[in-house]
Design an enzyme around this catalytic site. Structure first.
Site, short mmCIF file in Angstrom:
data_model
loop_
_atom_site.label_atom_id
_atom_site.label_comp_id
_atom_site.label_asym_id
_atom_site.label_seq_id
_atom_site.Cartn_x
_atom_site.Cartn_y
_atom_site.Cartn_z
N GLU A 190 58.83 72.98 19.86
CA GLU A 190 58.78 74.17 18.98
C GLU A 190 58.64 73.73 17.53
O GLU A 190 59.24 72.74 17.11
CB GLU A 190 60.08 74.95 19.12
CG GLU A 190 60.16 75.79 20.38
CD GLU A 190 59.78 77.24 20.11
OE1 GLU A 190 58.87 77.48 19.29
OE2 GLU A 190 60.41 78.11 20.72
N ASP A 191 57.90 74.50 16.77
CA ASP A 191 57.76 74.22 15.35
C ASP A 191 59.05 74.54 14.61
O ASP A 191 59.54 73.77 13.80
CB ASP A 191 56.59 75.01 14.74
CG ASP A 191 56.57 76.48 15.14
OD1 ASP A 191 57.48 76.92 15.88
OD2 ASP A 191 55.65 77.20 14.71
N ASP B 162 64.43 80.03 14.32
CA ASP B 162 65.01 80.88 13.29
C ASP B 162 66.17 81.62 13.95
O ASP B 162 67.28 81.09 14.04
CB ASP B 162 63.89 81.79 12.79
CG ASP B 162 64.28 82.65 11.60
OD1 ASP B 162 65.28 82.35 10.96
OD2 ASP B 162 63.58 83.64 11.33
N PHE C 39 61.43 81.07 4.04
CA PHE C 39 60.22 81.13 4.85
C PHE C 39 59.33 79.96 4.45
O PHE C 39 59.04 79.77 3.27
CB PHE C 39 59.49 82.46 4.66
CG PHE C 39 58.49 82.71 5.74
CD1 PHE C 39 58.87 83.28 6.95
CD2 PHE C 39 57.16 82.36 5.57
CE1 PHE C 39 57.95 83.49 7.97
CE2 PHE C 39 56.23 82.57 6.58
CZ PHE C 39 56.62 83.14 7.78
N ARG D 62 48.27 76.77 7.96
CA ARG D 62 48.60 75.92 9.11
C ARG D 62 48.09 74.50 8.94
O ARG D 62 48.63 73.55 9.51
CB ARG D 62 47.97 76.49 10.40
CG ARG D 62 48.54 77.80 10.87
CD ARG D 62 48.06 78.04 12.31
NE ARG D 62 48.22 79.42 12.72
CZ ARG D 62 49.35 79.95 13.18
NH1 ARG D 62 50.43 79.21 13.26
NH2 ARG D 62 49.40 81.21 13.55
P1 IMP Z 1 62.87 83.12 16.13
O1 IMP Z 1 62.56 83.84 17.40
O2 IMP Z 1 63.49 84.04 15.12
O3 IMP Z 1 63.66 81.87 16.31
O4 IMP Z 1 61.49 82.75 15.45
C1 IMP Z 1 60.69 81.79 15.96
C2 IMP Z 1 59.27 81.99 15.51
O5 IMP Z 1 59.16 82.72 14.28
C3 IMP Z 1 58.65 80.66 15.23
O6 IMP Z 1 58.10 80.10 16.39
C4 IMP Z 1 57.61 80.99 14.17
O7 IMP Z 1 56.42 81.42 14.77
C5 IMP Z 1 58.21 82.14 13.42
N1 IMP Z 1 58.92 81.71 12.20
C6 IMP Z 1 60.26 81.71 11.95
N2 IMP Z 1 60.54 81.26 10.73
C7 IMP Z 1 59.36 80.95 10.17
C8 IMP Z 1 58.98 80.39 8.90
O8 IMP Z 1 59.80 80.08 8.02
N3 IMP Z 1 57.64 80.20 8.71
C9 IMP Z 1 56.70 80.51 9.63
N4 IMP Z 1 57.00 81.02 10.83
C10 IMP Z 1 58.32 81.24 11.11
#
Ligand code: IMP
Length: 185
Positions: A106-107, A110, A159, A172
């Site tokens: 995973e990148d 959050d 972000f 990207r």
């Molecule tokens: P989560 O479900 O809230 O953990 O969010 C995960 C997804 O939200 C990641 O795989 C990203 O696609 C997107 N995301 C969350 N934070 C960021 C950020 O700071 N920059 C870009 N994409 C984000």
């Protein structure tokens, strides 16, 4: 530096340099290679389109055990910078992961909702093991607990874009991770 403004935001300062990212990716690849040595079948690196592709590609390149790549896609934030909490599977696994060792790449985590959703989904396909490797962890934002086996960096609640991560499909391609900031101009 690429300075295009987009939707009221613009590219801010570097949070992680390209060199710092590459050094950490190499360390993570070393740990993964040691931990998965001697498998009967290749380790499956399962990454999440599109944000995790840069990381999964670089990680895979430095891993010394045999690997397969597979990809899933989920609905993303769209044009927002906060999580909607709704996750939808847009593209399923293309490989049969039953009985296989799978490392989800995973990148960024959050809230943890996306990862938790994908974990449950992959578990239903009965892999031999399933672990998580994440480059960026916004730990303080966690809503759903997830177990991280390999973590690149813990970052503050900002972000970020670059190294696969986008805002509005932009940034990207950047080799570094930058903070996205409001465009006051
Ligand atoms: P989560 O479900 O809230 O953990 O969010 C995960 C997804 O939200 C990641 O795989 C990203 O696609 C997107 N995301 C969350 N934070 C960021 C950020 O700071 N920059 C870009 N994409 C984000």
């Amino acid at each position: 530096m690429q300075q295009a403004a987009s939707g009221g935001y613009r590219l801010g300062p570097e949070l992680l340099t390209a060199a710092a990212i590459q050094a950490r990716v190499a360390e993570l690849a070393g740990a993964v290679s040691r931990d998965y040595e001697g498998l009967d079948r290749p380790l499956i690196l399962l990454s999440v389109l599109k944000g995790s592709v840069s990381f999964a590609t670089d990680l895979g390149r430095s891993i010394t055990v045999p690997v397969n790549f597979d990809y899933v896609a989920v609905s993303s934030y769209g044009q927002a910078t906060v999580s909607s909490g709704h996750v939808m599977l847009l593209k399923d696994l293309s490989m049969d992961v039953a009985g296989r060792h799978v490392l989800m790449v995973e990148d960024i985590i959050d809230t943890g909702l996306t990862t938790a959703f994908l974990f449950e989904h992959v578990q239903r396909h009965a892999p031999a093991s399933l672990k998580l490797c994440v480059l960026l962890d916004k730990a303080e934002r966690r809503v759903k607990p997830v177990e991280v086996a390999y973590r690149g960096f813990t970052i503050p609640n900002q972000f970020v874009v670059g190294y696969g991560l986008d805002f509005n499909e932009l940034y990207r391609n950047l080799a570094a991770v930058h903070v996205l900031e409001p465009d006051a101009t």
